[in-house]
Design a protein around this motif. Sequence first.
Motif, mmCIF file in Angstrom:
data_model
loop_
_atom_site.group_PDB
_atom_site.id
_atom_site.type_symbol
_atom_site.label_atom_id
_atom_site.label_comp_id
_atom_site.label_asym_id
_atom_site.label_seq_id
_atom_site.Cartn_x
_atom_site.Cartn_y
_atom_site.Cartn_z
ATOM 1 N N GLY A 5 4.546 -2.796 -10.549
ATOM 2 C CA GLY A 5 4.327 -1.881 -11.686
ATOM 3 C C GLY A 5 4.523 -0.565 -11.123
ATOM 4 O O GLY A 5 4.989 0.210 -12.100
ATOM 5 N N ALA A 6 4.454 -0.326 -9.868
ATOM 6 C CA ALA A 6 4.504 1.220 -9.379
ATOM 7 C C ALA A 6 5.822 1.580 -9.413
ATOM 8 O O ALA A 6 6.341 2.702 -9.369
ATOM 9 C CB ALA A 6 3.643 1.463 -8.256
ATOM 10 N N VAL A 50 14.074 -6.060 -15.773
ATOM 11 C CA VAL A 50 14.558 -7.272 -15.672
ATOM 12 C C VAL A 50 14.571 -7.844 -14.013
ATOM 13 O O VAL A 50 13.995 -8.788 -13.611
ATOM 14 C CB VAL A 50 16.047 -7.401 -16.211
ATOM 15 C CG1 VAL A 50 16.445 -8.845 -15.822
ATOM 16 C CG2 VAL A 50 15.889 -7.209 -17.914
ATOM 17 N N ALA A 51 15.084 -6.892 -13.358
ATOM 18 C CA ALA A 51 15.017 -6.955 -11.756
ATOM 19 C C ALA A 51 13.653 -7.012 -11.264
ATOM 20 O O ALA A 51 13.418 -7.866 -10.415
ATOM 21 C CB ALA A 51 15.984 -5.831 -11.248
ATOM 22 N N ALA A 52 12.761 -6.266 -11.801
ATOM 23 C CA ALA A 52 11.471 -6.131 -11.520
ATOM 24 C C ALA A 52 10.587 -7.549 -11.608
ATOM 25 O O ALA A 52 10.058 -8.131 -10.510
ATOM 26 C CB ALA A 52 10.573 -5.141 -12.240
ATOM 27 N N SER A 53 10.938 -8.019 -12.765
ATOM 28 C CA SER A 53 10.402 -9.324 -13.233
ATOM 29 C C SER A 53 10.814 -10.616 -12.322
ATOM 30 O O SER A 53 10.151 -11.312 -11.976
ATOM 31 C CB SER A 53 10.594 -9.624 -14.652
ATOM 32 O OG SER A 53 10.463 -10.951 -15.126
ATOM 33 N N ARG A 69 0.733 -1.275 -0.182
ATOM 34 C CA ARG A 69 -0.127 -0.060 0.156
ATOM 35 C C ARG A 69 0.913 1.347 -0.056
ATOM 36 O O ARG A 69 0.340 2.316 0.195
ATOM 37 C CB ARG A 69 -0.961 0.006 1.187
ATOM 38 C CG ARG A 69 -0.455 0.145 2.665
ATOM 39 C CD ARG A 69 -1.306 0.338 3.648
ATOM 40 N NE ARG A 69 -0.786 0.078 5.125
ATOM 41 C CZ ARG A 69 -0.944 -0.859 5.957
ATOM 42 N NH1 ARG A 69 -1.771 -1.898 5.308
ATOM 43 N NH2 ARG A 69 -0.480 -1.171 6.847
ATOM 44 N N GLU A 70 2.092 1.175 -0.282
ATOM 45 C CA GLU A 70 2.826 2.124 0.205
ATOM 46 C C GLU A 70 3.063 3.123 -1.448
ATOM 47 O O GLU A 70 3.976 3.961 -1.408
ATOM 48 C CB GLU A 70 4.250 2.000 0.166
ATOM 49 C CG GLU A 70 4.584 1.541 1.845
ATOM 50 C CD GLU A 70 5.611 1.389 2.349
ATOM 51 O OE1 GLU A 70 6.720 0.777 1.451
ATOM 52 O OE2 GLU A 70 6.144 1.563 3.695
ATOM 53 N N GLY A 71 2.366 2.767 -2.323
ATOM 54 C CA GLY A 71 2.618 3.387 -3.670
ATOM 55 C C GLY A 71 3.910 2.929 -4.063
ATOM 56 O O GLY A 71 4.001 1.704 -4.615
ATOM 57 N N ARG A 126 1.254 -8.888 -18.676
ATOM 58 C CA ARG A 126 1.276 -10.365 -19.060
ATOM 59 C C ARG A 126 2.565 -11.185 -18.688
ATOM 60 O O ARG A 126 2.311 -12.380 -18.528
ATOM 61 C CB ARG A 126 1.195 -10.375 -20.780
ATOM 62 C CG ARG A 126 1.047 -11.629 -21.404
ATOM 63 C CD ARG A 126 0.811 -11.469 -22.815
ATOM 64 N NE ARG A 126 0.827 -12.732 -23.741
ATOM 65 C CZ ARG A 126 1.856 -13.187 -24.151
ATOM 66 N NH1 ARG A 126 3.175 -12.219 -24.075
ATOM 67 N NH2 ARG A 126 1.911 -14.407 -24.911
ATOM 68 N N LEU A 127 3.582 -10.666 -18.807
ATOM 69 C CA LEU A 127 4.961 -11.284 -18.178
ATOM 70 C C LEU A 127 4.830 -11.514 -16.847
ATOM 71 O O LEU A 127 5.228 -12.626 -16.514
ATOM 72 C CB LEU A 127 5.898 -10.305 -18.469
ATOM 73 C CG LEU A 127 7.518 -10.510 -18.171
ATOM 74 C CD1 LEU A 127 8.765 -9.877 -18.879
ATOM 75 C CD2 LEU A 127 7.883 -10.462 -16.605
ATOM 76 N N LEU A 128 4.279 -10.697 -15.922
ATOM 77 C CA LEU A 128 4.282 -10.953 -14.605
ATOM 78 C C LEU A 128 3.445 -12.215 -14.132
ATOM 79 O O LEU A 128 3.657 -12.963 -13.593
ATOM 80 C CB LEU A 128 3.795 -9.757 -13.732
ATOM 81 C CG LEU A 128 4.688 -8.332 -13.752
ATOM 82 C CD1 LEU A 128 4.472 -7.294 -12.890
ATOM 83 C CD2 LEU A 128 6.216 -8.976 -13.258
#
Length: 245
Positions: free
Chosen positions: A151-152, A67-70, A42-44, A159-161
């Motif tokens: 995503g934030a 890439v790191a996010a994925s 919930r932290e944005g 779709r990837l996630l």
Amino acid sequence: MPQQPMTTALGRAAAVGPFFSVRTRAGAPREQGFLPFAEVYREGVSPALSHRMETVATRLGTAERRVAASLVFQGLAGRLWSIALGPAVLAGDVPDLDADTLWWHPDCSTPEEIWLPAPTALTTASDEALAARLAEAVVHHHLEPLHRAIGAVSPVSPRLLWGNAASALVGTLRVLHGWCSGRGHREAAERAVALTASLLDTAPLRDTGTFDPVTPAFSRNSCCLYYRVPGGGLCGDCALRHVER
């Protein structure tokens, strides 16, 4: 299947391997640097997720934040599936993984980064109810808000996630299925496959790939981007394996 106290059920699942383990002892998680997952979601733009992505990017030697996010999403999805599917298959229980009471430490590694003090079970009346409880515990309580939180911090394909979530589920299944089969727990191995097939046939995991319940194996319709890591390659279930390059 008779239910067992959730601490006992989680202890049984932990025998499968470190990804299936979770801290269950009492204590003060925040004093040790842990955050409830709900706070992360919930932290944005979550400082904890941003920090984790930077750490992963540095370890892998990539400058690509997506890439790191994925890979952060896939790693957390794998841990959440493991601590839910393990006790569901082995003990007929699904732990209550409410995001307010499940704690995460962004700097710790498996299995010390997740803490569930005083674990309890979600009520299930039958094996048929287990899949719905698993979706509630993992997809609705965690992967959907984690999807938004990731995503934030960094733009990445939805779709990837969801492909990552499905891939992580089948990866969990393969470890658990192999462990059960190797010890003669045929019914548990079959239950693991059935639960996974049911989850993969439910939104948002539906249409993320093709599941083979016999092997068991998965061929996804997307790519987690690991091939963009220096020295990385294509994962066994990657969509790019079917594309001429």
